[in-house]
Motif scaffolding. Structure first.
Motif, PDB file in Angstrom:
ATOM      1  N   ALA A 179     123.190  51.265  83.876  1.00 16.66           N
ATOM      2  CA  ALA A 179     123.376  52.263  84.927  1.00 16.66           C
ATOM      3  C   ALA A 179     122.607  51.928  86.196  1.00 16.66           C
ATOM      4  CB  ALA A 179     122.946  53.641  84.404  1.00 16.66           C
ATOM      5  N   PHE A 180     121.376  51.408  86.068  1.00 10.85           N
ATOM      6  CA  PHE A 180     120.520  51.215  87.237  1.00 10.85           C
ATOM      7  C   PHE A 180     120.255  49.755  87.574  1.00 10.85           C
ATOM      8  CE2 PHE A 180     119.394  55.341  85.385  1.00 10.85           C
ATOM      9  CZ  PHE A 180     119.577  56.164  86.481  1.00 10.85           C
ATOM     10  N   GLY A 181     120.677  48.844  86.724  1.00 13.01           N
ATOM     11  CA  GLY A 181     120.413  47.435  86.968  1.00 13.01           C
ATOM     12  C   GLY A 181     119.201  46.952  86.200  1.00 13.01           C
ATOM     13  N   PRO A 182     119.213  45.701  85.746  1.00  6.76           N
ATOM     14  CA  PRO A 182     118.122  45.229  84.873  1.00  6.76           C
ATOM     15  C   PRO A 182     116.783  45.103  85.575  1.00  6.76           C
ATOM     16  CG  PRO A 182     119.645  43.443  85.370  1.00  6.76           C
ATOM     17  CD  PRO A 182     120.266  44.691  85.904  1.00  6.76           C
ATOM     18  N   LYS A 183     116.767  44.724  86.862  1.00  3.51           N
ATOM     19  CA  LYS A 183     115.479  44.479  87.507  1.00  3.51           C
ATOM     20  C   LYS A 183     114.664  45.758  87.651  1.00  3.51           C
ATOM     21  CE  LYS A 183     113.150  42.584  91.547  1.00  3.51           C
ATOM     22  NZ  LYS A 183     113.255  41.842  92.819  1.00  3.51           N
ATOM     23  N   ILE A 184     115.271  46.815  88.183  1.00  4.30           N
ATOM     24  CA  ILE A 184     114.515  48.045  88.418  1.00  4.30           C
ATOM     25  C   ILE A 184     114.060  48.675  87.109  1.00  4.30           C
ATOM     26  CG2 ILE A 184     116.610  49.454  88.517  1.00  4.30           C
ATOM     27  CD1 ILE A 184     115.180  51.178  90.616  1.00  4.30           C
ATOM     28  N   ALA A 189     109.740  50.003  83.438  1.00  2.24           N
ATOM     29  CA  ALA A 189     109.359  50.205  82.038  1.00  2.24           C
ATOM     30  C   ALA A 189     108.185  49.320  81.644  1.00  2.24           C
ATOM     31  CB  ALA A 189     110.553  49.943  81.128  1.00  2.24           C
ATOM     32  N   ILE A 190     108.175  48.082  82.094  1.00  2.00           N
ATOM     33  CA  ILE A 190     107.066  47.192  81.748  1.00  2.00           C
ATOM     34  C   ILE A 190     105.773  47.671  82.394  1.00  2.00           C
ATOM     35  CG2 ILE A 190     106.180  44.841  82.050  1.00  2.00           C
ATOM     36  CD1 ILE A 190     109.024  43.836  81.644  1.00  2.00           C
ATOM     37  N   ALA A 191     105.865  48.178  83.626  1.00  2.00           N
ATOM     38  CA  ALA A 191     104.674  48.739  84.267  1.00  2.00           C
ATOM     39  C   ALA A 191     104.124  49.910  83.461  1.00  2.00           C
ATOM     40  CB  ALA A 191     105.017  49.183  85.694  1.00  2.00           C
ATOM     41  N   ALA A 192     104.995  50.786  83.003  1.00  2.00           N
ATOM     42  CA  ALA A 192     104.539  51.930  82.214  1.00  2.00           C
ATOM     43  C   ALA A 192     103.933  51.491  80.888  1.00  2.00           C
ATOM     44  CB  ALA A 192     105.697  52.889  81.976  1.00  2.00           C
ATOM     45  N   SER A 193     104.530  50.482  80.241  1.00  2.00           N
ATOM     46  CA  SER A 193     104.038  50.044  78.936  1.00  2.00           C
ATOM     47  C   SER A 193     102.649  49.431  79.023  1.00  2.00           C
ATOM     48  CB  SER A 193     105.018  49.037  78.327  1.00  2.00           C
ATOM     49  OG  SER A 193     105.000  47.818  79.038  1.00  2.00           O
ATOM     50  N   ARG A 194     102.294  48.878  80.175  1.00  2.42           N
ATOM     51  CA  ARG A 194     100.990  48.229  80.303  1.00  2.42           C
ATOM     52  C   ARG A 194      99.932  49.156  80.896  1.00  2.42           C
ATOM     53  NH1 ARG A 194     103.642  42.323  81.995  1.00  2.42           N
ATOM     54  NH2 ARG A 194     104.470  41.970  79.878  1.00  2.42           N
ATOM     55  N   LEU A 195     100.330  50.039  81.770  1.00  2.56           N
ATOM     56  CA  LEU A 195      99.355  50.938  82.366  1.00  2.56           C
ATOM     57  C   LEU A 195      99.054  52.133  81.478  1.00  2.56           C
ATOM     58  CD1 LEU A 195     100.488  50.899  86.100  1.00  2.56           C
ATOM     59  CD2 LEU A 195      98.703  49.554  84.974  1.00  2.56           C
ATOM     60  N   VAL A 196      99.851  52.343  80.414  1.00  5.77           N
ATOM     61  CA  VAL A 196      99.565  53.443  79.499  1.00  5.77           C
ATOM     62  C   VAL A 196      98.261  53.192  78.740  1.00  5.77           C
ATOM     63  CG1 VAL A 196     100.762  52.558  77.453  1.00  5.77           C
ATOM     64  CG2 VAL A 196     100.724  55.009  77.896  1.00  5.77           C
ATOM     65  N   TRP A 197      97.739  51.970  78.798  1.00  6.59           N
ATOM     66  CA  TRP A 197      96.474  51.645  78.148  1.00  6.59           C
ATOM     67  C   TRP A 197      95.251  52.122  78.935  1.00  6.59           C
ATOM     68  CZ3 TRP A 197      94.721  49.130  73.703  1.00  6.59           C
ATOM     69  CH2 TRP A 197      95.720  48.778  72.792  1.00  6.59           C
ATOM     70  N   LEU A 198      95.444  52.712  80.082  1.00  7.56           N
ATOM     71  CA  LEU A 198      94.310  53.187  80.884  1.00  7.56           C
ATOM     72  C   LEU A 198      93.381  54.137  80.124  1.00  7.56           C
ATOM     73  CD1 LEU A 198      96.017  53.680  84.376  1.00  7.56           C
ATOM     74  CD2 LEU A 198      94.145  52.087  83.824  1.00  7.56           C
ATOM     75  N   GLY A 228     107.881  49.437  76.235  1.00 10.91           N
ATOM     76  CA  GLY A 228     108.083  48.005  76.088  1.00 10.91           C
ATOM     77  C   GLY A 228     109.471  47.650  75.598  1.00 10.91           C
ATOM     78  N   VAL A 229     110.026  48.455  74.716  1.00  5.23           N
ATOM     79  CA  VAL A 229     111.379  48.206  74.215  1.00  5.23           C
ATOM     80  C   VAL A 229     112.395  48.314  75.344  1.00  5.23           C
ATOM     81  CG1 VAL A 229     113.203  49.215  72.800  1.00  5.23           C
ATOM     82  CG2 VAL A 229     110.949  48.789  71.817  1.00  5.23           C
ATOM     83  N   VAL A 230     112.295  49.377  76.145  1.00  6.54           N
ATOM     84  CA  VAL A 230     113.220  49.559  77.263  1.00  6.54           C
ATOM     85  C   VAL A 230     113.074  48.415  78.266  1.00  6.54           C
ATOM     86  CG1 VAL A 230     113.880  51.080  79.159  1.00  6.54           C
ATOM     87  CG2 VAL A 230     113.224  52.049  76.945  1.00  6.54           C
ATOM     88  N   GLY A 231     111.828  48.054  78.563  1.00  4.29           N
ATOM     89  CA  GLY A 231     111.607  46.972  79.510  1.00  4.29           C
ATOM     90  C   GLY A 231     112.070  45.627  78.996  1.00  4.29           C
ATOM     91  N   GLY A 298      98.122  43.839  83.695  1.00  3.08           N
ATOM     92  CA  GLY A 298      99.394  44.532  83.784  1.00  3.08           C
ATOM     93  C   GLY A 298      99.816  44.787  85.217  1.00  3.08           C
ATOM     94  N   VAL A 299      98.875  45.161  86.073  1.00  3.23           N
ATOM     95  CA  VAL A 299      99.189  45.400  87.491  1.00  3.23           C
ATOM     96  C   VAL A 299      99.675  44.113  88.155  1.00  3.23           C
ATOM     97  CG1 VAL A 299      98.202  46.030  89.726  1.00  3.23           C
ATOM     98  CG2 VAL A 299      97.612  47.351  87.686  1.00  3.23           C
TER      99      VAL A 299
END
Length: 550
Positions: A179-184, A189-198, A228-231, A298-299
């Motif tokens: 629906a939105f394209g693979p890049k976005i 999703a990858i940003a969320a999966s890595r920053l959730v460790w804060l 991570g799965v979505v990303g 992650g950032v």
């Protein structure tokens, strides 16, 4: 300069005799050729290598003198780079027998100032930085968090199963990608999966009970797994569009080398630091510091992801019929691979979550030795990755997958041998595991792309990942439950633990799952027995001493 000893092509001979060519020719990727005119000026022309017989993938035919004919550069083969990708190859010598088009194309892309070149470099760098995240928030460090918070073997099995149980979200992830394209989707999703460790940075310093802290840890791991799965679904679809199929094996093998080096350095540094600080009573603060390093990595990785090219930035809005999932599961080429992923990941899960736990708890190696074992595995993967990349491009992914699967079946059995006073079998296991898992990963990735049409690729990837994730999650939870029910120790020929039973069961299950690889079909792939023979002869020639002439 064109070599003076080139045999005239049949087309050139026929033209001189006034006759039409007698055989049908197959066009291949254009090659830029330079000559000198009689007045010594440089003349450049694009030629297309042709051949009258079927060519093996990645090779220029079966004759020592392939013919050439001038042809438009738009007539490319099926494994040429996609439209809009500028691939430039300038050669001063003719393309001879055995020349590898994939090697020439990858070198040409790397030297061309195009978005593809920039994306390749950014992808390599992003993979390196991601390994620093993984070294500080996964693997042995994840087990260290669990042990620090008082997790039981059953809880450790459940924690290890979380990333794979989340694979059921591959289907919603495929819909988001479509629906939105693979890049976005991949970047978000990858940003969320890595920053959730804060929150884990502050967890060692917050006065919480052991049970509450463990629940927070499990929640963070679960959320990271979901995002991570979505990303990963979106990233895989993105790379499938970005990387030309002719050089895909080489690209992923080179990327594997880079990320393995980075993972080796990062894992060893994290293990040594954790061992040193834990001995001084700073295990909690050291884990929090590693979480901070993971978030920083992650950032940086998200910035590098945004820097990569999107081949299709503008996409038509399409309403996908969810019945396409049924079509995917019924697709004859994909179904054997689907069953293999389900069985294989289940067999691997019986032991995969417990190797690090076994080293730290039963073998009492410490984090530094555990990290050193990972370094050995990584070093072997670095050495073997280029070979596997060339093998996949030249012989196909199927024979590589078959060979590596049967070989990996022996890995859990080797974990039956080490004891706290007898650790050297781990070195042999590291060599075998590093070699075979490197080839398995490259072959499985390439085969995933080969079996998934571009239009429905996100859904194919979702079904493949869901099958593998479900198999791993269910088997990992059952393994943790079995380990908690078995006696902690019992005597056989040597002192065994409950984990040795899991290792033995995993070896047998992997051997059974490997048989399913024989049912997988790949167009253009070489015969498995022929490939195994080539590998054995090559290994024998490399290992045996050569005779000295005279």
């Amino acid at each position: 300069m064109v070599a003076a000893h080139r045999r005239p092509s049949r087309r050139e001979t026929s033209a001189s005799q006034g006759a039409a060519p007698a055989t049908k020719r197959v066009l291949r990727a254009p090659v830029r050729e330079e000559t000198r005119s009689p007045d010594r000026r440089r003349v450049t022309r694009d030629v297309v290598v042709t051949h009258s017989t079927r060519l093996r993938r990645g090779q220029l035919g079966a004759r020592p003198y392939p013919s050439r004919a001038i042809a438009p550069a738009s007539r490319l083969s099926a494994r040429s780079p996609p439209a809009g990708t500028h691939v430039r190859t300038t050669q001063r010598s003719p393309v001879r027998f055995g020349t590898d088009i994939a090697t020439v194309s990858l070198a040409s892309v790397a030297s061309d100032p195009s978005p593809l070149r920039t994306s390749f470099r950014a992808s390599y760098a992003e993979g390196v930085v991601s390994e620093f995240f993984g070294a500080c928030a996964g693997g042995a460090i994840l087990i260290a968090w669990a042990l620090h918070l008082g997790a039981s073997p059953l809880a450790i099995g459940l924690i290890g199963a979380l990333p794979f149980a989340a694979q059921v979200l591959q289907l919603p992830g495929a819909w988001l990608t479509q629906a939105f394209g693979p890049k976005i989707v991949a970047v978000s999703a990858i940003a969320a999966s890595r920053l959730v460790w804060l929150p884990m940075i502050a967890l060692p310093f917050v006065p919480l009970s052991a049970g509450t802290a463990l629940h927070v840890f499990v929640a963070v791991v679960a959320l990271a797994a979901v995002f991570g799965v979505v990303g990963n679904n979106a990233w895989t679809a993105w790379m499938g569009e970005l990387v030309p199929s002719a050089i895909r094996g080489r690209f992923f093998s080179r990327r594997t080398v880079y990320i393995t080096i980075a993972g080796t350095v990062a894992s060893l540094a994290a293990g040594i630091a954790l061992d040193a600080l834990s001995a001084r009573g700073f295990k909690g603060p050291s884990l929090g510091a590693l979480a901070a390093v993971a978030c920083l990595a992650g950032v940086v990785s998200v910035y590098l992801l945004r820097y990569q090219h999107d081949p299709h930035p503008v996409r038509p809005r399409e309403r996908r019929d969810w019945r396409v999932l049924i079509v995917v599961m019924r697709a004859a080429p994909a179904r054997p691979f689907l069953w293999y992923l389900l069985a294989w990941n289940g067999a691997v899960a019986l032991s995969a979550s417990f190797f690090s736990f076994h080293m730290l708890s039963n073998l009492r190696t410490g984090f530094a030795i555990a990290a050193l074992h990972g370094v050995a595995v990584a070093a072997v993967r670095i050495i073997s990755a280029p070979f596997w990349g060339r093998a996949v491009d030249r012989f196909g992914a199927r024979p590589v997958l078959v060979l590596c699967s049967f070989g990996i079946a022996a890995v859990p059995a080797m974990w039956l041998l080490p004891t706290p006073a007898f650790l050297w079998p781990l070195a042999l296991e590291a060599v075998l595991s590093g070699t075979l898992w490197g080839g398995h990963g490259i072959a499985a990735m390439d085969l995933t792309f080969q079996l998934s049409p571009r239009a429905e690729r996100p859904f194919y990837l979702a079904v493949f990942a869901t099958a593998g994730g479900l198999g791993f999650a269910v088997a990992s939870m059952l393994a943790g439950l079995l380990a908690s029910q078995l006696p902690t120790r019992f005597d056989l020929a040597e002192t065994w633990t409950n984990l040795h039973v899991l290792f033995m069961l995993s070896a047998l299950a992997r051997l059974a799952a490997s048989i399913l690889t024989l049912r997988i079909q790949e167009a253009g792939a070489r015969d498995v027995r022929a490939f195994v023979g080539i590998v054995v002869r090559g290994a024998t020639a490399a290992l045996l001493p050569r005779r000295v002439a005279g």
